[in-house]
Each structure stands twice: as C-alpha cells, then as structure tokens.
Design an enzyme around this catalytic site. Structure first.
Site, PDB file in Angstrom:
ATOM      1  N   ASP A  54       5.425 103.752 -14.312  1.00 14.84           N
ATOM      2  CA  ASP A  54       6.211 103.186 -13.268  1.00 14.84           C
ATOM      3  C   ASP A  54       6.269 101.754 -13.777  1.00 14.84           C
ATOM      4  OD1 ASP A  54       3.235 102.887 -13.115  1.00 14.84           O
ATOM      5  OD2 ASP A  54       3.659 101.449 -11.338  1.00 14.84           O
ATOM      6  N   GLU A  55       7.437 101.250 -13.191  1.00 12.48           N
ATOM      7  CA  GLU A  55       7.515  99.736 -13.196  1.00 12.48           C
ATOM      8  C   GLU A  55       7.647  99.027 -14.645  1.00 12.48           C
ATOM      9  OE1 GLU A  55       5.674  97.830  -9.203  1.00 12.48           O
ATOM     10  OE2 GLU A  55       4.073  97.915 -10.898  1.00 12.48           O
TER      11      GLU A  55
END
Length: 531
Positions: A324-325
């Site tokens: 993620d991210e």
C-alpha cells in the site's frame, strides 16, 4: 464417534426432554458476547463444585500437547479471577451441584489453520439431571470457544460465595459466520512488549477473534530479529525494543493454544525506511530512502531471507506482503534506478507491479498464500496471483469488485473498522457489513471475513487495550453471529455489550466505557454497566 458411557446417553436423552420443556428463555436474558448461533435455556440454578473436573469420555482427542487441559485450567481461573470463591457448596443438594464437564472432540489432531472447524455444542444440565455439562466439538478449537461461552454464563454469587450457573438447562449450538476474524496490531509505530501482546491475545479469545495480524515492521522501526539478515533490526528504536525469533515463536505458540493464528506482515515496497538502517543499499539513495530499491537484486534476496525465516515460525497459511501507499518518485529521481527502468522498458507504475508480483512469487516459493492491501488490486488486479487475498481498507465497493474478479477479500474499511479513528463509535463498528451489495452466494464465500485495525501511531502499552475494546467486540459479533441474528438497532445490544465490557474489566482488560467513544474515560461516578 466412539461409544458413549451409559450415563452420557441418559444425560442427553433427559436433557432433550428438559430443553423442549424450557424453550421460553428470552434472547435478552442471554449475556453472552458474541451472540451464539442458537441458544435455549431454562430458569433453574446449579452450583459449581469446588473440585470441578474435566472428563473426556467418548472423545477421540488425546490432547497430547495439553491444549484442552490448559484451556480448561484457564476457564476455571477466569471464574475465580474476580472474587475469592470461599463458600461451602456441600450444603446444597447433590443434584444441584455442577461437578464437572465432559468434552467430546471428534477429531484427533490439533492443527490450527485457516478454515479449521470452530463449531461446538454446549449442554449444561439442570438439577434434575446428572451434574455434568457436555461439550461436543469437531476440533479442540471449537471446544475452547465453548469454554469461553460457558465462562460468560457462570457468575459469582455474593451470598453463597460460590459460582452459580443460572438459567439451566442450557443448550447452545454455535459456529462462526466467517472463518477469518482478525485484529491488527502495529509494533513499528510503538513497540509493544511481549506480555502486552499476550494480553491482547487473551482478550481476543474472549471475543472469539481468531487471527492476530502482526504488522511487525514499518517506516519507523524494524524490531524483529531476522537471522538471515541480522542487521535489519538495527532499525529498531533501541536495543531493548526488539523481538527475538524465539519471542515470535512464543507469541505464535501462545496464540495457537487459544485458537488464534498469527498473520505476519512485511509491507513492501513502501513503508520500509527502517530496513535501510542496517542495510543502506536497500534505499534508492541516502537522500531518497523509500520505497525499497526495485533495481537491486539484493532487495529481493533480503525479502527471500525474511520469508524463509518466517516460514520456520509463522505457520499460518497466509503471509501479508503489504503493497500500500507506494510513492514511486524516488525511483524516478534516483539516477541508477531511472536508468534501470529505461533498460527494462518500464515506467514507475509497471515497476510497482513488478515488485509486488516478484515478492508474491518469493512468498509462494515458501509455501504461503498471499494477502496484499487493496492498492495492488486497484492498480493491477488481473495480474495478481490467484492465491491472493485482497485486504480492503480505503473505501466501499472494493470487496464487491474483488469477489467479482474471483479473488478472496478481507474487509477492514477505515471509515468503520480502524480503531485509531477515535471518533468512530462502537455502533458503527457493529453495523459495518462485510457483504454489502454482494448478493451471489458464490461471491459471498470469497469474503473470508474482516479485521479491525489498531494502528500504532498513538498507542503503546499504556493505552492499547482501552483503544481496542469494546469497539473490537462490536465487530467481533458482526463476524461471528449469523446475519439474521444481528441487531439492526444497536440499542438492542447496548446492555449486553456493556456487560461484556465490564467482564473484560473484571478480567484485567482495560476496556473503555461504551459511552466514551474511542479510548475515552468515565464521565462521572456510576456503575460499570451504565458507562
């Protein structure tokens, strides 16, 4: 199933007759959390013997590792935890004394893995019957859930100073709605000592949660020993804020004895600054330090070493690879990576996909199935391994799209099930439905469950439990109890949840008041049950 002693057969026959005669028990009288699949009870009282025994007549389970014995001992200790049980049970008629528990387990092994049968049947007698209760379960883990339920039925009698079992006879048939019922803890943002993690595991068992998602490392710190690459834990906050691999094995064993799997996570390629403290070559450059260097073969050798070491300790079917991210700007602005991208004919987005898929292949080679945060699906879902479980966290509609694509999903949408969102009240945790807009049964089965997330930015050993509870319990009932029995109006369960919150307090778990939102304190003097 094996031959039962004659007294057990008589017990069951008489019990069925008694249950038929006492089906008038009201659901609101049942102070059990999460609410079981099926409950019937009467209106009579039994008293627990001071020498309460565990039997296993008719069981196929040898309990060689002592899981049932230890679970029974914890059950007895829980009953005696809040008050000294010093009354004299002998003054009661023998037919009213609850002298023991017969546990029948129908499988021989005690392997804990995803999808293990957690169902159970619990029969508690009335004074007219043989004074042994009975648990029947396919596995020892169903039996452990039955003990948790029985521990909530029993209560201390302040007049007699002994343990009562009110509203007998009881007949409870129970099983979980979802096989994956998780709680995430984050030991990178703040270190959580091993005894605190064990306390969290104990509290999870009380609410029948069965997966501890251990977000071990992140940007801020790398606290876990990795024998293959021992300098990684140079990224810990301090020399004392670390876990050895023996610590990790102890946590896994402690959880397994309580029916809880440990899902280990390494979040790659982002959230990984701490990796480069010990091995700076994992950084794109000294000035641009994450995500991990996609162009460096050493990066993937380290991931392989970590997962190799994990496979010796973390025996759960799944490993969480994050994903993620990921801000890929360092790859673009670092000359040697930019040059590598051109040589490979990749842009930054394609390099992100390359990294995630290569990490997946490494994990598969170590026998794991995979969990990745939803960004991987949102960006290149069709490329993910079919053994991927997509972990939804950003918003609504993702689970629906994941299962339509034929992949499995875990729901943790941040607007409802993030415990670090202190402005999210327990009512929203309770009402969050993982199967929203998923109508086809084949797709519903692909939602394997859900997870509440205790991100660690503002929690340490001083406040983690009061931030987790009681809101995690609200989600736990959503994940355990059949959909048709879940309340649409949360006021109908407030009293029962308050009772469970007070029970947690009595067991030494610092659960916050219901009325205080996330991690609040009591507003004024009053009963535990009114806060």
């Amino acid at each position: 199933m094996g031959r039962f002693p004659l007294w057990v057969l008589v017990f069951v026959l008489v019990f069925v007759k008694m249950v038929v005669a006492t089906r008038g028990g009201n659901a609101e009288d049942v102070k059990v959390w999460p609410l079981p699949y099926s409950v019937c009870h009467g209106q009579k009282k039994m008293y627990m013997s001071g020498d309460f025994k565990l039997l296993s007549h008719g069981s196929k389970f040898s309990d060689a590792s002592g899981i049932l014995k230890d679970g029974f001992a914890r059950f007895v200790d829980l009953l005696k935890l809040a008050h000294a049980v010093d009354g004299n049970v002998s003054k009661y008629d023998n037919s009213s004394i609850f002298v023991g528990l017969n546990v029948v387990i129908l499988t021989q092994h005690d392997e804990l893995q995803y999808g293990v049968d957690e169902s159970y049947k619990l029969l508690v007698p009335s004074p007219e019957m043989p004074a042994y209760a009975q648990i029947e379960a396919q596995t020892v883990y169903g039996a452990l859930h039955a003990l948790q339920t029985l521990s909530q039925i029993c209560q201390f009698n302040f007049k007699s100073r002994i343990i009562d079992v009110p509203m007998t006879p009881w007949t409870i048939s129970d099983k979980p709605r979802f096989p994956f019922r998780g709680l995430l803890i984050d030991t990178s943002r703040h270190y959580q000592p091993v005894p605190v993690i064990k306390s969290v595991i104990d509290s999870m068992a009380y609410a029948k949660l069965n997966v501890l998602h251990w977000h071990i490392v992140d940007t801020q710190s790398f606290p876990l020993e990795i024998p293959s690459y021992p300098k990684l834990w140079d990224g810990a906050y301090s020399v004392s804020e670390r876990y050895t691999m023996t610590d990790a094995a102890e946590i896994v064993s402690y959880a397994q004895k309580r029916g809880i799997n440990v899902l280990a996570e390494i979040d790659v390629p982002g959230h990984a600054f701490s990796w480069g403290v010990g091995y700076p070559s994992l950084w794109p450059s000294k000035d641009c330090q994450q995500p991990l260097d996609v162009s460096n073969d050493f990066t993937f050798k380290v991931i392989d070493g970590i997962l190799s070491d994990f496979s010796k300790v973390f025996k759960f079917k799944f490993v969480h690879l994050g994903g993620d991210e990921v801000n890929t700007s360092c790859w673009r602005t670092t000359s040697h990576i930019s040059k590598w991208l051109k040589q490979q004919g990749m842009n930054e987005s394609e390099a992100y996909q390359y990294f995630v898929l290569k990490a997946q292949k490494i994990a598969l080679s170590h026998g794991y199935e995979l969990v990745n945060w939803e960004e991987t699906f949102n960006n290149f879902g069709k490329k993910l391994s079919p053994k991927t479980v997509v972990h939804n966290w950003l918003g609504s509609g993702v689970a629906e799209n994941v299962v339509k694509a034929g992949l499995r999903c875990i729901v943790s949408n941040q607007d409802k099930w993030y415990l670090d969102h202190l402005d999210t009240p327990w009512q929203q945790f309770y009402l969050n439905e993982p199967l929203t807009n998923i109508k086809e049964s084949s797709q519903q089965k692909l939602v394997i469950g859900g997870e509440v997330c205790m991100w660690g930015e503002t929690v340490d050993a001083s406040d983690i439990q009061q931030t987790i509870w009681p809101r995690a319990a609200a989600a736990a009932e959503r994940l355990w109890t059949p959909y048709g029995k879940l309340a649409k109006d949360t006021t109908l369960v407030t009293g029962r949840l308050a009772h469970f919150r007070c029970l947690l307090n009595q067991r030494g778990i610092a659960a916050a008041p219901l009325a205080a939102g996330g991690r609040g304190t009591p507003y004024e003097p009053d009963s535990c049950y009114k806060q």
